[in-house]
Design a protein around this motif. Structure first.
Motif, PDB file in Angstrom:
ATOM      1  N   PRO A  17      27.577  54.717  50.143  1.00 56.93           N
ATOM      2  CA  PRO A  17      26.745  53.952  48.994  1.00 56.93           C
ATOM      3  C   PRO A  17      26.884  52.461  49.439  1.00 56.93           C
ATOM      4  CG  PRO A  17      28.679  55.253  48.276  1.00 56.93           C
ATOM      5  CD  PRO A  17      28.986  55.408  49.890  1.00 56.93           C
ATOM      6  N   SER A  18      25.737  51.698  49.268  1.00 53.17           N
ATOM      7  CA  SER A  18      25.478  50.438  49.627  1.00 53.17           C
ATOM      8  C   SER A  18      26.502  49.555  48.589  1.00 53.17           C
ATOM      9  CB  SER A  18      24.144  50.088  49.245  1.00 53.17           C
ATOM     10  OG  SER A  18      23.672  49.914  47.824  1.00 53.17           O
ATOM     11  N   GLU A  24      27.209  48.478  40.832  1.00 55.10           N
ATOM     12  CA  GLU A  24      27.001  49.157  39.797  1.00 55.10           C
ATOM     13  C   GLU A  24      27.844  50.410  39.196  1.00 55.10           C
ATOM     14  OE1 GLU A  24      22.965  51.731  38.204  1.00 55.10           O
ATOM     15  OE2 GLU A  24      22.878  50.982  40.220  1.00 55.10           O
ATOM     16  N   ALA A  25      28.453  50.992  40.235  1.00 52.63           N
ATOM     17  CA  ALA A  25      29.174  52.045  39.682  1.00 52.63           C
ATOM     18  C   ALA A  25      30.522  51.230  39.313  1.00 52.63           C
ATOM     19  CB  ALA A  25      29.583  52.901  41.329  1.00 52.63           C
ATOM     20  N   ALA A  26      31.044  50.047  39.696  1.00 53.81           N
ATOM     21  CA  ALA A  26      32.149  49.348  39.252  1.00 53.81           C
ATOM     22  C   ALA A  26      31.909  48.991  37.722  1.00 53.81           C
ATOM     23  CB  ALA A  26      32.339  48.326  40.121  1.00 53.81           C
ATOM     24  N   ILE A  27      30.722  48.791  37.489  1.00 52.28           N
ATOM     25  CA  ILE A  27      30.371  48.002  36.073  1.00 52.28           C
ATOM     26  C   ILE A  27      30.269  49.214  35.146  1.00 52.28           C
ATOM     27  CG2 ILE A  27      28.469  47.284  34.840  1.00 52.28           C
ATOM     28  CD1 ILE A  27      27.462  45.655  37.021  1.00 52.28           C
ATOM     29  N   VAL A  28      29.819  50.526  35.710  1.00 56.82           N
ATOM     30  CA  VAL A  28      29.860  51.678  34.743  1.00 56.82           C
ATOM     31  C   VAL A  28      31.300  52.088  34.362  1.00 56.82           C
ATOM     32  CG1 VAL A  28      29.216  54.207  34.685  1.00 56.82           C
ATOM     33  CG2 VAL A  28      27.549  52.444  35.404  1.00 56.82           C
ATOM     34  N   ASP A  29      32.186  52.000  35.741  1.00 60.24           N
ATOM     35  CA  ASP A  29      33.444  52.604  35.643  1.00 60.24           C
ATOM     36  C   ASP A  29      34.485  51.596  34.566  1.00 60.24           C
ATOM     37  OD1 ASP A  29      35.665  54.616  36.338  1.00 60.24           O
ATOM     38  OD2 ASP A  29      36.331  52.928  37.299  1.00 60.24           O
ATOM     39  N   ALA A  30      34.018  50.228  34.651  1.00 66.67           N
ATOM     40  CA  ALA A  30      34.914  49.414  33.965  1.00 66.67           C
ATOM     41  C   ALA A  30      34.591  49.548  32.477  1.00 66.67           C
ATOM     42  CB  ALA A  30      34.428  48.026  34.520  1.00 66.67           C
ATOM     43  N   THR A  31      33.293  49.717  32.243  1.00 66.77           N
ATOM     44  CA  THR A  31      32.685  50.033  30.690  1.00 66.77           C
ATOM     45  C   THR A  31      33.541  51.094  30.131  1.00 66.77           C
ATOM     46  OG1 THR A  31      30.625  48.960  31.422  1.00 66.77           O
ATOM     47  CG2 THR A  31      30.902  50.012  29.205  1.00 66.77           C
ATOM     48  N   VAL A  45      30.005  41.159  27.854  1.00 71.28           N
ATOM     49  CA  VAL A  45      29.464  41.088  29.410  1.00 71.28           C
ATOM     50  C   VAL A  45      30.534  40.473  30.276  1.00 71.28           C
ATOM     51  CG1 VAL A  45      27.962  40.281  30.796  1.00 71.28           C
ATOM     52  CG2 VAL A  45      27.144  41.365  28.767  1.00 71.28           C
ATOM     53  N   ASP A  46      31.118  39.496  29.814  1.00 70.46           N
ATOM     54  CA  ASP A  46      32.056  38.703  30.510  1.00 70.46           C
ATOM     55  C   ASP A  46      33.510  39.801  30.922  1.00 70.46           C
ATOM     56  OD1 ASP A  46      30.802  36.492  30.818  1.00 70.46           O
ATOM     57  OD2 ASP A  46      31.312  35.401  29.037  1.00 70.46           O
ATOM     58  N   ALA A  47      33.923  40.432  29.767  1.00 70.84           N
ATOM     59  CA  ALA A  47      34.810  41.263  29.995  1.00 70.84           C
ATOM     60  C   ALA A  47      34.734  42.603  30.995  1.00 70.84           C
ATOM     61  CB  ALA A  47      35.250  41.883  28.679  1.00 70.84           C
ATOM     62  N   ILE A  48      33.431  42.929  30.869  1.00 73.96           N
ATOM     63  CA  ILE A  48      33.113  44.159  31.766  1.00 73.96           C
ATOM     64  C   ILE A  48      33.083  43.617  32.979  1.00 73.96           C
ATOM     65  CG2 ILE A  48      31.172  45.669  32.340  1.00 73.96           C
ATOM     66  CD1 ILE A  48      30.667  45.533  29.174  1.00 73.96           C
ATOM     67  N   ALA A  49      32.285  42.371  33.258  1.00 78.61           N
ATOM     68  CA  ALA A  49      32.051  41.687  34.674  1.00 78.61           C
ATOM     69  C   ALA A  49      33.462  41.600  35.282  1.00 78.61           C
ATOM     70  CB  ALA A  49      31.439  40.653  34.545  1.00 78.61           C
ATOM     71  N   LYS A  50      34.500  41.043  34.485  1.00 74.68           N
ATOM     72  CA  LYS A  50      35.650  40.843  35.117  1.00 74.68           C
ATOM     73  C   LYS A  50      36.566  41.919  35.597  1.00 74.68           C
ATOM     74  CE  LYS A  50      40.234  38.393  33.726  1.00 74.68           C
ATOM     75  NZ  LYS A  50      40.640  37.631  32.796  1.00 74.68           N
ATOM     76  N   ALA A  51      36.507  42.897  34.626  1.00 77.87           N
ATOM     77  CA  ALA A  51      37.048  44.385  35.002  1.00 77.87           C
ATOM     78  C   ALA A  51      36.303  45.055  36.069  1.00 77.87           C
ATOM     79  CB  ALA A  51      36.884  45.229  33.763  1.00 77.87           C
ATOM     80  N   ALA A  52      35.025  44.667  36.474  1.00 74.09           N
ATOM     81  CA  ALA A  52      34.546  45.549  37.499  1.00 74.09           C
ATOM     82  C   ALA A  52      34.735  44.658  38.739  1.00 74.09           C
ATOM     83  CB  ALA A  52      32.934  45.575  36.882  1.00 74.09           C
ATOM     84  N   GLY A  53      35.020  43.347  38.463  1.00 72.85           N
ATOM     85  CA  GLY A  53      35.143  42.453  39.814  1.00 72.85           C
ATOM     86  C   GLY A  53      33.775  42.056  40.385  1.00 72.85           C
ATOM     87  N   VAL A  54      32.879  41.772  39.210  1.00 64.81           N
ATOM     88  CA  VAL A  54      31.703  41.347  39.643  1.00 64.81           C
ATOM     89  C   VAL A  54      31.449  39.918  38.664  1.00 64.81           C
ATOM     90  CG1 VAL A  54      30.848  43.547  40.465  1.00 64.81           C
ATOM     91  CG2 VAL A  54      30.330  42.482  38.287  1.00 64.81           C
ATOM     92  N   VAL A  69      24.553  50.097  29.783  1.00 64.63           N
ATOM     93  CA  VAL A  69      25.678  50.703  30.601  1.00 64.63           C
ATOM     94  C   VAL A  69      26.081  51.808  29.800  1.00 64.63           C
ATOM     95  CG1 VAL A  69      27.765  50.428  31.725  1.00 64.63           C
ATOM     96  CG2 VAL A  69      26.342  48.240  31.183  1.00 64.63           C
ATOM     97  N   VAL A  70      26.374  51.656  28.408  1.00 59.26           N
ATOM     98  CA  VAL A  70      26.605  52.643  27.721  1.00 59.26           C
ATOM     99  C   VAL A  70      25.709  54.015  27.571  1.00 59.26           C
ATOM    100  CG1 VAL A  70      27.406  53.562  25.113  1.00 59.26           C
ATOM    101  CG2 VAL A  70      27.880  51.473  26.053  1.00 59.26           C
ATOM    102  N   ALA A  71      24.496  53.532  27.636  1.00 55.69           N
ATOM    103  CA  ALA A  71      23.376  54.436  27.748  1.00 55.69           C
ATOM    104  C   ALA A  71      23.505  55.203  29.146  1.00 55.69           C
ATOM    105  CB  ALA A  71      22.046  53.814  27.475  1.00 55.69           C
ATOM    106  N   ASP A  72      23.875  54.566  30.036  1.00 55.80           N
ATOM    107  CA  ASP A  72      23.889  55.422  31.245  1.00 55.80           C
ATOM    108  C   ASP A  72      25.358  56.397  31.421  1.00 55.80           C
ATOM    109  OD1 ASP A  72      23.142  54.800  34.490  1.00 55.80           O
ATOM    110  OD2 ASP A  72      25.673  55.348  34.199  1.00 55.80           O
ATOM    111  N   LEU A  73      26.263  55.959  30.798  1.00 57.79           N
ATOM    112  CA  LEU A  73      27.280  56.627  30.421  1.00 57.79           C
ATOM    113  C   LEU A  73      26.977  57.886  29.594  1.00 57.79           C
ATOM    114  CD1 LEU A  73      30.154  53.977  29.878  1.00 57.79           C
ATOM    115  CD2 LEU A  73      29.915  55.607  31.896  1.00 57.79           C
TER     116      LEU A  73
END
Length: 209
Positions: A17-18, A24-31, A45-54, A69-73
Motif C-alpha cells: 500500500p502507498s 486513508e485506511a488509518a482514518i477509516v480505522d480511527a473512525t 474531524v480533529d479527533a479523527i485526524a488525531k487518532a489516525a495520526g494525520v 468515512v462512516v459511509a465507507d465503513l
C-alpha cells in the motif's frame, strides 16, 4: 539511443500500500474505533485526524466529511448482509433458514452496532448515509415481497396484506429487534432471535408448527 528490454534497468514495482492508502485506511480505522464510544454527531474531524495520526488537511484530502468515512465503513458491511439473505430464495416458512438469517444479521449488528446506528436519527441528513439505508431497506423488502408472492402462488402462504407492505413490516420488526440484540447479554441473544423468528413466521404464514 534507444534502450531495449535486455539492457534496461529493473522496473520498480509497488510492493504494498502507498502512504496515501495507509493514511486513508488509518482514518477509516480511527473512525471505527472512535464510534465505539461516541456517536457520529459527537465526533469531530480533529479527533479523527488525531487518532489516525494525520493532519486535518490530510483528512480532507481523502474524505469531505466525517459522515463520508462512516459511509465507507457501511459499504464494508454491504456484502455481510447480502450473505445472510439465503432464506429469501427458499420456498415456504423454512424456519431453519430464517433462523440462520437472523443469526448472521445479529452477528453484524453485535460487531458493528456503532456504525449501523449512524443510519438513523440526525445523521441521516447526510445523503450518502440516507442512500445506504434506503438501499439496504429496499434490498430486503423487495426480496421478501418477491418471496411472499412466490409462496402465495405455491399455496404455502396466506393472502391478505399487500406483499410489499408486509415485507416492510417484517423489515421494521427485524431492524428494531436487532438494535436490542446488539446490546443484549450473550445469554439473552438466543431467545431474542428465537422470538424474532417466531414473530416473523406468524406475520407471514400464520401459526407455524
Amino acid at each position: 539511443m534507444s534502450t531495449d528490454a535486455t539492457t534496461a534497468g529493473p522496473v520498480r514495482r509497488r510492493g504494498g500500500p502507498s502512504k496515501g492508502d495507509q493514511r486513508e485506511a488509518a482514518i477509516v480505522d480511527a473512525t471505527r474505533r472512535l464510534l465505539a464510544t461516541k456517536s457520529v454527531n459527537e465526533l469531530t474531524v480533529d479527533a479523527i485526524a488525531k487518532a489516525a495520526g494525520v493532519s486535518r488537511t490530510a483528512f480532507y484530502f481523502y474524505f469531505p466529511t466525517k459522515q463520508a468515512v462512516v459511509a465507507d465503513l457501511l459499504d464494508g458491511l454491504w456484502d455481510r448482509f447480502g450473505d445472510s439473505y439465503g432464506w429469501l430464495d427458499t420456498t415456504g416458512a423454512d424456519r431453519a433458514a430464517l433462523r440462520e438469517h437472523h443469526r448472521l444479521v445479529a452477528e453484524v449488528w453485535r460487531e458493528h452496532a456503532s456504525i449501523l446506528s449512524c443510519t438513523t436519527g440526525p445523521s441521516l441528513d447526510y445523503q450518502p448515509l440516507l442512500e445506504w439505508a434506503d438501499r439496504a431497506r429496499a434490498r430486503f423488502v423487495d426480496g421478501l415481497a418477491a418471496k411472499v408472492l412466490r409462496d402465495r402462488a405455491e399455496g404455502v402462504a396466506p393472502g391478505g396484506v399487500d406483499a410489499p407492505a408486509l415485507a416492510q413490516m417484517v423489515f421494521d420488526l427485524r431492524d428494531a429487534r436487532m438494535r436490542v440484540v446488539a446490546s443484549a447479554d450473550e445469554a439473552e441473544v438466543e431467545q431474542l432471535l428465537a422470538d424474532l423468528t417466531e414473530g416473523v413466521l406468524r406475520l407471514l404464514y400464520g401459526v407455524v408448527g
